[in-house]
Structure formats: C-alpha cells, structure tokens
Design a protein around this motif. Structure first.
Motif, mmCIF file in Angstrom:
data_model
loop_
_atom_site.group_PDB
_atom_site.id
_atom_site.type_symbol
_atom_site.label_atom_id
_atom_site.label_comp_id
_atom_site.label_asym_id
_atom_site.label_seq_id
_atom_site.Cartn_x
_atom_site.Cartn_y
_atom_site.Cartn_z
ATOM 1 N N ALA A 24 -4.755 0.947 6.892
ATOM 2 C CA ALA A 24 -6.439 1.454 6.938
ATOM 3 C C ALA A 24 -6.016 2.341 5.689
ATOM 4 O O ALA A 24 -6.418 2.277 4.825
ATOM 5 N N VAL A 25 -4.585 3.082 5.848
ATOM 6 C CA VAL A 25 -4.964 3.920 4.559
ATOM 7 C C VAL A 25 -4.007 3.358 3.069
ATOM 8 O O VAL A 25 -4.658 3.602 2.363
ATOM 9 N N THR A 26 -3.407 2.008 3.657
ATOM 10 C CA THR A 26 -2.937 1.453 2.296
ATOM 11 C C THR A 26 -4.788 0.355 1.347
ATOM 12 O O THR A 26 -4.379 0.679 0.556
ATOM 13 N N TRP A 27 -5.139 -0.043 2.207
ATOM 14 C CA TRP A 27 -6.391 -0.926 1.724
ATOM 15 C C TRP A 27 -7.569 0.514 1.182
ATOM 16 O O TRP A 27 -7.649 0.072 0.054
ATOM 17 N N GLY A 28 -7.410 1.948 1.448
ATOM 18 C CA GLY A 28 -8.958 2.436 1.020
ATOM 19 C C GLY A 28 -7.676 3.432 -0.115
ATOM 20 O O GLY A 28 -8.494 3.076 -0.901
ATOM 21 N N VAL A 29 -6.875 3.477 0.049
ATOM 22 C CA VAL A 29 -5.859 3.520 -1.552
ATOM 23 C C VAL A 29 -6.081 3.016 -2.545
ATOM 24 O O VAL A 29 -5.790 2.517 -4.108
ATOM 25 N N CYS A 30 -5.242 1.456 -1.977
ATOM 26 C CA CYS A 30 -5.891 0.215 -2.696
ATOM 27 C C CYS A 30 -6.805 0.224 -3.902
ATOM 28 O O CYS A 30 -7.238 -0.016 -4.734
ATOM 29 N N LEU A 31 -8.068 0.172 -2.455
ATOM 30 C CA LEU A 31 -9.381 -0.141 -2.858
ATOM 31 C C LEU A 31 -9.970 1.411 -4.295
ATOM 32 O O LEU A 31 -10.558 0.936 -5.196
ATOM 33 N N PHE A 481 -3.164 -7.874 11.967
ATOM 34 C CA PHE A 481 -2.436 -7.079 11.324
ATOM 35 C C PHE A 481 -1.672 -8.263 9.934
ATOM 36 O O PHE A 481 -2.114 -7.315 8.893
ATOM 37 N N ALA A 482 -1.507 -9.067 9.933
ATOM 38 C CA ALA A 482 -0.429 -10.169 9.106
ATOM 39 C C ALA A 482 -1.555 -10.500 8.326
ATOM 40 O O ALA A 482 -1.780 -10.658 6.971
ATOM 41 N N GLY A 483 -2.610 -11.421 8.454
ATOM 42 C CA GLY A 483 -4.083 -11.433 7.981
ATOM 43 C C GLY A 483 -4.614 -10.463 7.162
ATOM 44 O O GLY A 483 -4.979 -10.728 6.071
ATOM 45 N N ALA A 484 -4.917 -9.235 7.554
ATOM 46 C CA ALA A 484 -5.133 -8.279 7.540
ATOM 47 C C ALA A 484 -4.179 -7.421 5.738
ATOM 48 O O ALA A 484 -5.186 -7.614 4.402
ATOM 49 N N SER A 485 -3.066 -8.161 6.064
ATOM 50 C CA SER A 485 -2.202 -7.425 4.766
ATOM 51 C C SER A 485 -1.716 -8.436 4.268
ATOM 52 O O SER A 485 -1.876 -8.708 2.723
ATOM 53 N N ALA A 486 -1.717 -9.507 4.667
ATOM 54 C CA ALA A 486 -2.254 -10.700 3.213
ATOM 55 C C ALA A 486 -3.138 -10.705 2.865
ATOM 56 O O ALA A 486 -3.532 -10.805 1.326
ATOM 57 N N ALA A 487 -4.535 -10.786 3.019
ATOM 58 C CA ALA A 487 -5.369 -10.279 2.603
ATOM 59 C C ALA A 487 -4.952 -9.551 1.410
ATOM 60 O O ALA A 487 -6.129 -9.382 -0.012
ATOM 61 N N LEU A 488 -4.963 -8.530 1.616
ATOM 62 C CA LEU A 488 -4.569 -6.754 0.635
ATOM 63 C C LEU A 488 -3.651 -7.738 -0.616
ATOM 64 O O LEU A 488 -4.279 -7.226 -1.173
ATOM 65 N N PHE A 489 -2.646 -8.523 -0.429
ATOM 66 C CA PHE A 489 -1.875 -9.158 -1.919
ATOM 67 C C PHE A 489 -2.997 -9.713 -2.736
ATOM 68 O O PHE A 489 -3.127 -10.314 -3.514
ATOM 69 N N GLY A 490 -4.154 -10.358 -1.210
ATOM 70 C CA GLY A 490 -4.395 -11.694 -2.334
ATOM 71 C C GLY A 490 -5.022 -11.110 -3.158
ATOM 72 O O GLY A 490 -5.632 -11.835 -4.424
ATOM 73 N N VAL A 491 -5.755 -10.490 -2.876
ATOM 74 C CA VAL A 491 -7.036 -9.439 -3.829
ATOM 75 C C VAL A 491 -6.235 -8.870 -4.907
ATOM 76 O O VAL A 491 -6.100 -10.258 -6.077
ATOM 77 N N LEU A 492 -4.819 -8.579 -4.495
ATOM 78 C CA LEU A 492 -3.883 -8.130 -5.923
ATOM 79 C C LEU A 492 -4.224 -9.365 -6.325
ATOM 80 O O LEU A 492 -3.987 -9.125 -7.659
ATOM 81 N N ILE A 494 -6.283 -11.956 -7.079
ATOM 82 C CA ILE A 494 -7.545 -12.649 -8.137
ATOM 83 C C ILE A 494 -7.207 -11.465 -9.739
ATOM 84 O O ILE A 494 -7.741 -11.997 -9.841
ATOM 85 N N LEU A 495 -6.981 -10.470 -8.098
ATOM 86 C CA LEU A 495 -6.856 -8.857 -9.719
ATOM 87 C C LEU A 495 -6.468 -9.547 -10.863
ATOM 88 O O LEU A 495 -6.999 -9.373 -12.690
ATOM 89 N N LEU A 496 -5.277 -9.914 -11.019
ATOM 90 C CA LEU A 496 -4.471 -10.137 -11.846
ATOM 91 C C LEU A 496 -4.565 -11.195 -12.527
ATOM 92 O O LEU A 496 -4.489 -11.523 -14.024
ATOM 93 N N VAL A 497 -5.321 -12.471 -11.686
ATOM 94 C CA VAL A 497 -5.735 -13.780 -12.541
ATOM 95 C C VAL A 497 -6.706 -13.494 -13.394
ATOM 96 O O VAL A 497 -6.476 -13.912 -14.923
ATOM 97 N N ILE A 498 -7.373 -12.738 -13.371
ATOM 98 C CA ILE A 498 -8.566 -11.634 -14.120
ATOM 99 C C ILE A 498 -9.117 -11.758 -14.536
ATOM 100 O O ILE A 498 -9.170 -11.350 -15.823
ATOM 101 N N GLU A 499 -7.799 -10.426 -14.640
ATOM 102 C CA GLU A 499 -7.045 -9.583 -16.402
ATOM 103 C C GLU A 499 -6.611 -10.535 -16.648
ATOM 104 O O GLU A 499 -6.615 -10.292 -18.378
ATOM 105 N N VAL A 500 -6.214 -11.449 -16.342
ATOM 106 C CA VAL A 500 -4.830 -12.814 -17.350
ATOM 107 C C VAL A 500 -5.924 -13.124 -17.994
ATOM 108 O O VAL A 500 -6.358 -13.845 -19.098
ATOM 109 N N VAL A 501 -7.481 -14.141 -17.211
ATOM 110 C CA VAL A 501 -7.972 -14.869 -17.552
ATOM 111 C C VAL A 501 -9.144 -13.882 -18.915
ATOM 112 O O VAL A 501 -8.973 -14.256 -20.176
ATOM 113 N N SER A 502 -9.097 -12.989 -18.781
ATOM 114 C CA SER A 502 -10.477 -12.174 -19.164
ATOM 115 C C SER A 502 -9.659 -11.503 -20.520
ATOM 116 O O SER A 502 -10.514 -11.096 -21.454
ATOM 117 N N VAL A 503 -8.119 -11.274 -20.606
ATOM 118 C CA VAL A 503 -7.474 -10.585 -21.723
ATOM 119 C C VAL A 503 -7.443 -11.849 -22.696
ATOM 120 O O VAL A 503 -7.674 -13.281 -23.124
#
Length: 507
Positions: A24-31, A481-492, A494-503
């Motif tokens: 939970a703390v990891t999700w909060g800090v990441c967001l 727990f594994a799904g929530a952790s994988a979702a965190l890496f999945g969001v990352l 997606i953000l990386l793909v958006i950044e590469v495409v938008s450059v």
C-alpha cells in the motif's frame, strides 16, 4: 557472519509479514511520485556555435596582432551581462507579464543560469540556452529556446570588434592625458637628478652605482696586480739572459784590438803549416815571433782590453728590457691610481650615507617614471596604428557553424529514469514502513531473536499448522498480492510507453 544473516532473515520476515502495508505504501508513493514527475515541465535546449576569424594580415605586419582575440574574449565574457540578458528578455516571450523591476531582476537571474557561453577551441565557442516554462507549451518552449540563442547572436554581432574608432579615440585621449602628466613628473625628476649629479658627481646613478664602481675598481686592481706580477717576472727573465749574454763576439771581419790581431796571426801560421812549410822556414819563423809578441800583449792588456764584433742578441735584449721596464712602470702607476680611486670612493660612501640614500631615491624615481612614460607612449602608438588600419580589408569575420534550431526533443527531465527511480524509491519506502511497524510491535520473528532479547534459554518453538481452508485463503491472498505487485509494474510500463511515444511530437 551468522548474526548478520540472522538479522537479514528477521528483517525480511518482518517485511513479508506486513507485505500488504508495504504494498500500500509503495502504491501511494508511486502514484504521488509519478504525478510529480508528470507535472515537471519539459526543458528544451537550443545551441549555436560560432567561429571567429581573427587573422588580420595587415595587423600582423604592423606588429599589433592579437588584439582581436582579446576583444572577442571580452565580448564573449560580457555577453551574459545583466544589460544584455534584459535585452533578450524584453525581446522574447520571457518578458511577457513583467511589470516590476524586481520581477525583471528575478528573470535575469534565472536566464543567467539557463544560458551558457563556452569556449570549445581558441576561435570556436558555443551559446546554449535551456527554456522550460510551465506557463508555456512544449512547442512554445522549444521556439523560445531558439529565439533566446538567436537574440544572443544578434547582440554578439552588435558588440563584435571591427575597429570601433570611438573606443580607440577615447583610449588615445586618456593616454594623452596620462602622458602629459607623466611628462611633467619626468621633467621635474630629471632636473632633480641633474642638480644632484652636478653637486655629487661621484654618486651619479646612486649608491648602488658607487658600490658597482668600487667593485669594478677592485676587480681592475686585481687584474693589474696579476699583470704586474707577470711583467716583473718577464723583466727578471730578461735581466737573467742579459747577464749571461756577451756584449761582443770575438773575431769577424770588423774585429779590432790585440786579441783580434792574435787570432789573425794564428790563422796565418796555421795556413803556412798546412802548405807543408817547416818550422825553420823564414815565413814560419817570422809568424811564430809575431804570435809570441801578440800573446804577451794580450796577457799584459787583461780581459778589459779585449774587443770584437758587437753582439746583436745583446742589443735586442737591451731593447726588450727597456720595453718591459716601461710596462712595469706603467702598471705600477695605474695600480696607484686605482688604489687612490678606491680609497676616495670608499670615503665618499662611508662619510655621507644620507647623501648616498638620496642618490638612490632620485635615481630610482627617475628610472620608474621614465619606464612608465615609455610604456604609455608605446601603447598610444599601437592604438593609433590600429585605428589607422581598421577598414574593410581588416575586419574580423564571424562564421555561424551551427545555427540555432527549434529542438525536437526535450533536453530534460529524463522521465523514464525518473519513473523507474520513483518505483525503486517507493519499494524502499514500503519496505521501510513495514520494518518500522515490526519494530514498534513486541514480536519476535525467530526463536534466536527471542533468546537474545530476553537473555533466557528457549527450550523450543511450536510450528504454525493451518487448516485446509486457511491454506486456500492464504494462497488466494498471495495471488492477490502478486497481482497487485504486477499491476504496479504494468502501470510503470504503460507510463514508459506513453513517454516514448509522446517524445518528439512538438514538431
């Protein structure tokens, strides 16, 4: 080593035991971190490179080459002055909505940090500007970066040195004023020096010159002593040769005196006998009688009456001795004069120290004033020559090697790296919070931890046995727990793909 392993094992167990809190703390800090990274405005960089040709054939021939480099260095260093930066701000979008002087000063300070002028080689340097205003779009920031560099280039062209006659004339006027002042001071110092030297001629040049004269006189005296010793030795050698050299040579066609007659008669007698005549021959008898008579005459006259032909070697030695004697006397006279001069100089130096100090001061002041005057005069002539040769054939040329362009990609921030960094920081924060919570609770992860904390021996430990329903629930929560952790890496991802495409989409 076992203690370290045990501590690490305990920490991992504590974090795993509170893994949902860590997640939970990891999700909060990441967001929160990803939101902050997304809000950072893009910074765009524009760069231009300029080559300056300072080779001026005419200036080199006149011996004033090198001024171009100095002037260009000065212009480059003053390019980022507050006045020039204010011109850039007022002529671009940076000056919009600025009404107060305090706002202008703050904008100048920010622009001074974002603009750099760097020297890449002797004649090549670059101008770089970084712009990233949150109030402007990416396209506007990119164009603004190009405009800032272009405006700095325009200012550089305005300030480049192409023989600014106004500056040269002003510099010459200042030098003329300084020269006039130095001329008056130099004339006054020269009058003081001439008056002092007329009163104390032996102190011309100061006491240092007096000491130099004493040293030179002593050196000359030593040289004279050495030369005198050599001359006296040579004279003694000549006298020794004269004592062993006869004044006359016995015999010869021009010989006179009893001894010379005796030699002639003895020669006649020998000639008669060589012809085979006996002692009873009348000629031999007469000649023998003459020999006896002349022998008695020579014996009666003594050695002082002996005479003969003058010895030329003796005459040469006499002339050489006279020459050597004259040289010795001349050296002795010179040595006496030098010793007298040394005594006089030493007396002057010792009897009047205040006068010697005054001589030093006058000589030093005069030398300094003359040196300064000559240097100023040389500088003025160089400036005059430079002003005369500045024309269309002696201009310093500026070549724009790389013109400023609108950047297509942001120079900062590096969002992919920041996004990944936020993820690792969030994981560390979550693990840290979970571990801190475990330290606040009075629980022990292992029996050894309990034994070391209580100081009492632990007899044994009871393993945890779960029912089938509890095991099923545990596996389901682990998958969650594994799904929530994988979702965190999945969001990352997606953000990386958006950044590469938008450059690069601001073109």
């Amino acid at each position: 080593m076992n203690e370290i392993f045990e501590e690490l094992r305990t920490a991992l167990y504590s974090v795993w035991h509170r893994r949902w809190l860590a997640l939970a703390v990891t999700w909060g800090v990441c967001l929160l971190g990803w939101l902050v990274v997304a809000m950072i405005p893009n910074t765009y960089e524009s760069k231009a490179r300029i080559y300056v040709d300072v080779d001026d054939v005419l200036s080199e021939q006149l011996g004033i080459a090198g001024d171009g480099r100095e002037e260009i260095t000065r212009v480059r260093q003053t390019l980022l002055s507050a006045v020039n930066l204010e011109k850039v701000i007022t002529s671009t979008k940076l000056g919009e909505n600025i009404t107060e002087q305090s706002e202008m000063n703050a904008a100048i300070a920010r622009l001074g940090e974002d603009v750099k002028v760097a020297s890449e080689e002797d004649n090549l340097f670059s101008i770089t500007a970084e712009v990233g205003l949150s109030s402007l779009s990416d396209a506007e920031n990119a164009v603004l970066a190009r405009n800032v560099v272009q405006k700095l280039l325009d200012i550089f062209r305005e300030q480049h040195i192409s023989g600014n006659r106004a500056e040269i004339s002003g510099a010459i006027a200042d030098l003329n004023q300084q020269l006039e002042e130095r001329k008056l001071e130099l004339e006054a110092a020269e009058e003081r020096r001439l008056a002092f030297e007329s009163q104390y001629p032996e102190l011309i040049g100061g006491s240092q010159t007096l000491s130099t004269k004493v040293q030179q006189a002593r050196t000359e005296s030593r040289d004279i002593d050495a030369n005198l010793a050599a001359a006296q030795s040579a004279l003694a050698a000549i006298n020794s040769q004269l004592s062993t050299t006869p004044r006359t040579l016995v015999g010869g066609p021009d010989a006179v005196g009893p001894q010379a007659s005796l030699l002639q008669v003895q020669s006649q007698l020998a000639e008669l006998r060589s012809r085979g005549l006996t002692d009873q021959h009348p000629d031999v008898v007469a000649t023998t009688r003459q020999v006896e008579i002349l022998t008695r005459q020579v014996a009666a006259a003594g050695p002082g009456a002996m005479s003969g032909t003058p010895n030329p070697a003796y005459s040469s030695l006499l002339a050489l001795r006279a020459d050597r004697q004259a040289g010795v006397e001349a050296l002795q006279a010179r040595r006496a004069a030098i010793q007298s001069m040394i005594a006089s100089l030493m007396a002057s130096q010792a009897s009047e120290p205040a006068v010697a100090a005054e001589a030093n001061r006058i000589s030093r002041d005069y030398d300094v004033l003359r040196t300064n005057y000559e240097r100023l005069l040389e500088d003025r002539e160089k400036l005059r020559t430079r002003g005369d040769v500045v024309d269309e054939t002696s201009q310093y040329k500026f070549d724009l090697v790389d013109p400023p362009v609108v950047p297509q990609k942001p120079a900062a921030p590096n969002r992919p790296l920041l996004l990944i960094g936020v993820l690792f920081a969030a994981i560390a924060a979550g693990a840290g919070v979970a571990y801190a919570m475990s330290q606040l609770r009075s629980t022990f992860a292992t029996s050894k931890k309990l034994e070391s904390s209580m100081g009492l021996p632990v007899i044994g430990s009871i393993s945890l046995n779960l029912s089938d329903a509890a095991n099923v629930l545990g596996r389901r929560r682990l998958k969650q727990f594994a799904g929530a952790s994988a979702a965190l890496f999945g969001v990352l991802a997606i953000l990386l793909v958006i950044e590469v495409v938008s450059v690069g989409t601001i073109a």
